[in-house]
Design a protein around this motif. Structure first.
Motif, mmCIF file in Angstrom:
data_model
loop_
_atom_site.group_PDB
_atom_site.id
_atom_site.type_symbol
_atom_site.label_atom_id
_atom_site.label_comp_id
_atom_site.label_asym_id
_atom_site.label_seq_id
_atom_site.Cartn_x
_atom_site.Cartn_y
_atom_site.Cartn_z
ATOM 1 N N GLU A 18 -2.076 3.365 10.735
ATOM 2 C CA GLU A 18 -0.828 4.079 11.011
ATOM 3 C C GLU A 18 0.232 3.875 9.931
ATOM 4 N N ASP A 19 0.334 2.655 9.420
ATOM 5 C CA ASP A 19 1.417 2.333 8.477
ATOM 6 C C ASP A 19 0.889 2.363 7.048
ATOM 7 N N LEU A 20 1.283 3.382 6.312
ATOM 8 C CA LEU A 20 0.892 3.468 4.905
ATOM 9 C C LEU A 20 2.022 3.024 3.977
ATOM 10 N N ASP A 21 3.143 2.618 4.563
ATOM 11 C CA ASP A 21 4.278 2.166 3.755
ATOM 12 C C ASP A 21 4.084 0.703 3.363
ATOM 13 N N VAL A 22 2.955 0.464 2.702
ATOM 14 C CA VAL A 22 2.594 -0.892 2.266
ATOM 15 C C VAL A 22 2.051 -0.810 0.839
ATOM 16 N N GLU A 23 1.911 -1.952 0.208
ATOM 17 C CA GLU A 23 1.286 -1.989 -1.118
ATOM 18 C C GLU A 23 -0.160 -1.509 -1.005
ATOM 19 N N THR A 24 -0.658 -0.919 -2.088
ATOM 20 C CA THR A 24 -2.015 -0.354 -2.053
ATOM 21 C C THR A 24 -3.061 -1.426 -1.747
ATOM 22 N N LEU A 25 -2.859 -2.646 -2.230
ATOM 23 C CA LEU A 25 -3.820 -3.714 -1.952
ATOM 24 C C LEU A 25 -3.871 -4.013 -0.460
ATOM 25 N N GLU A 26 -2.714 -3.978 0.214
ATOM 26 C CA GLU A 26 -2.705 -4.196 1.663
ATOM 27 C C GLU A 26 -3.464 -3.097 2.390
ATOM 28 N N LEU A 27 -3.340 -1.860 1.890
ATOM 29 C CA LEU A 27 -4.077 -0.741 2.476
ATOM 30 C C LEU A 27 -5.577 -0.936 2.271
ATOM 31 N N PHE A 28 -5.950 -1.374 1.081
ATOM 32 C CA PHE A 28 -7.356 -1.672 0.765
ATOM 33 C C PHE A 28 -7.874 -2.739 1.731
ATOM 34 N N ASN A 29 -7.091 -3.791 1.929
ATOM 35 C CA ASN A 29 -7.474 -4.873 2.845
ATOM 36 C C ASN A 29 -7.654 -4.359 4.270
ATOM 37 N N ALA A 30 -6.732 -3.491 4.691
ATOM 38 C CA ALA A 30 -6.800 -2.964 6.056
ATOM 39 C C ALA A 30 -8.064 -2.128 6.269
ATOM 40 N N ILE A 31 -8.460 -1.369 5.247
ATOM 41 C CA ILE A 31 -9.687 -0.565 5.363
ATOM 42 C C ILE A 31 -10.908 -1.478 5.406
ATOM 43 N N CYS A 32 -10.882 -2.553 4.627
ATOM 44 C CA CYS A 32 -11.972 -3.537 4.690
ATOM 45 C C CYS A 32 -12.148 -4.046 6.118
ATOM 46 N N VAL A 33 -11.033 -4.361 6.759
ATOM 47 C CA VAL A 33 -11.081 -4.882 8.131
ATOM 48 C C VAL A 33 -11.580 -3.818 9.093
ATOM 49 N N ARG A 34 -11.008 -2.605 9.003
ATOM 50 C CA ARG A 34 -11.385 -1.512 9.910
ATOM 51 C C ARG A 34 -12.858 -1.156 9.792
ATOM 52 N N ARG A 35 -13.406 -1.222 8.572
ATOM 53 C CA ARG A 35 -14.798 -0.840 8.351
ATOM 54 C C ARG A 35 -15.763 -2.028 8.445
ATOM 55 N N GLY A 36 -15.238 -3.222 8.636
ATOM 56 C CA GLY A 36 -16.088 -4.406 8.758
ATOM 57 C C GLY A 36 -16.650 -4.904 7.444
ATOM 58 N N PHE A 37 -15.961 -4.604 6.347
ATOM 59 C CA PHE A 37 -16.423 -5.051 5.032
ATOM 60 C C PHE A 37 -15.815 -6.423 4.732
ATOM 61 N N LEU A 38 -16.403 -7.427 5.377
ATOM 62 C CA LEU A 38 -15.931 -8.801 5.229
ATOM 63 C C LEU A 38 -17.098 -9.705 4.858
#
Length: 277
Positions: A227-247
């Motif tokens: 929902e929140d894209l008003d973040v640094e691009t690295l934070e967005l990258f991290n969030a997608i890692c979490v959402r997609r299970g890339f850990l």
């Protein structure tokens, strides 16, 4: 991201081959990717074909909005460029392309008929790598006659493909020798026109996310559930890692897997209909 540059030695040979075969063709089709039409242009080809009838084929129109296709066609038309938008998977569009080729070369056909000469129209098919040149040829032929592949550099040499009234010369994809505009260079990397083996996918996915969160925030939110894209691009990258299970084990982010997935999502249209330039 490091400076992008890709001009393999075989491209110099390809340019020379095209120059040598110009006298053998009646016209040229330059295939562009509808997602990056300006990045798909190669000024070297424009100069090479200056004395030939040229038709620009805006391919992969199914991957962008109809309004963007119309805008691109209008812009090219204002530059006095003959252009048609197609998807190689759309038979009606391919039929229109076939008719457009003969319409473009009507004067040549009429002159031949006046002389009592009936021979196929010969067209050179050119463009940067991975815009779908061979796929367009196969669609026009109604069968698999040209070698295709979803990566840059599949066609290595020239291939003549013959139809009843049309002969098509498939040529290797050719890049400009230098990329002065690195934004356009990134767009080519996003769509797969450069050799992926020479590109850091982590950097490429980061740059793509940075661009899309400005241009297409709603598509990113919808695709990745963020929902929140008003973040640094690295934070967005991290969030997608979490959402997609890339850990990784221990909870570290698996950027390599995530980057590959993001680029693949974009290239296959799973993020949505996107035009880059």
């Amino acid at each position: 991201m490091k400076h992008l540059q890709w001009f393999p030695g075989h491209m110099t040979a390809a340019m020379r081959m095209m120059e040598e075969n110009l006298k053998a063709v009646d016209g040229v089709m330059i295939v562009l990717d509808a997602r990056a039409p300006r990045a798909s242009l190669n000024s070297k080809l424009d100069k090479l074909f200056i004395n030939k009838k040229v038709l620009y084929v805006l391919n992969k129109c199914d991957l962008v909005e109809v309004s963007d296709v119309k805008r691109t066609i209008s812009e090219f038309a204002l530059e006095n460029k003959e252009i048609i938008g197609v998807s190689a998977m759309d038979k009606k569009a391919v039929d229109l392309l076939y008719n457009k080729i003969f319409s473009l070369l009507k004067d040549k056909l009429d002159r031949n008929r006046e002389k009592g000469v009936f021979k196929p129209i010969r067209i050179m098919v050119a463009g940067i790598p991975n815009t779908g040149k061979s796929t367009i040829i196969n669609a026009l032929c109604g069968g698999k006659k040209a070698i295709t592949g979803n990566k840059a550099g599949v066609t290595k040499g020239k291939q003549w493909v013959r139809l009843k009234e049309l002969e098509l010369l498939d040529t290797p994809g050719t890049m400009p020798p230098a990329f002065d505009n690195q934004t356009l260079a990134k767009h080519l990397a996003y769509i797969g026109s450069m050799n992926d083996a020479n590109i850091d996918f982590n950097d490429l996915a980061y740059e793509l996310l940075a661009e899309l969160k400005v241009k297409y925030p709603s598509l990113l939110k919808s695709k990745y559930g963020i929902e929140d894209l008003d973040v640094e691009t690295l934070e967005l990258f991290n969030a997608i890692c979490v959402r997609r299970g890339f850990l990784r084990r221990g909870g570290d982010f698996d950027y390599e897997r995530c980057a590959t997935a993001i680029i693949d999502d974009f290239r296959k249209g799973r993020i949505g209909k996107i035009i880059l330039d």
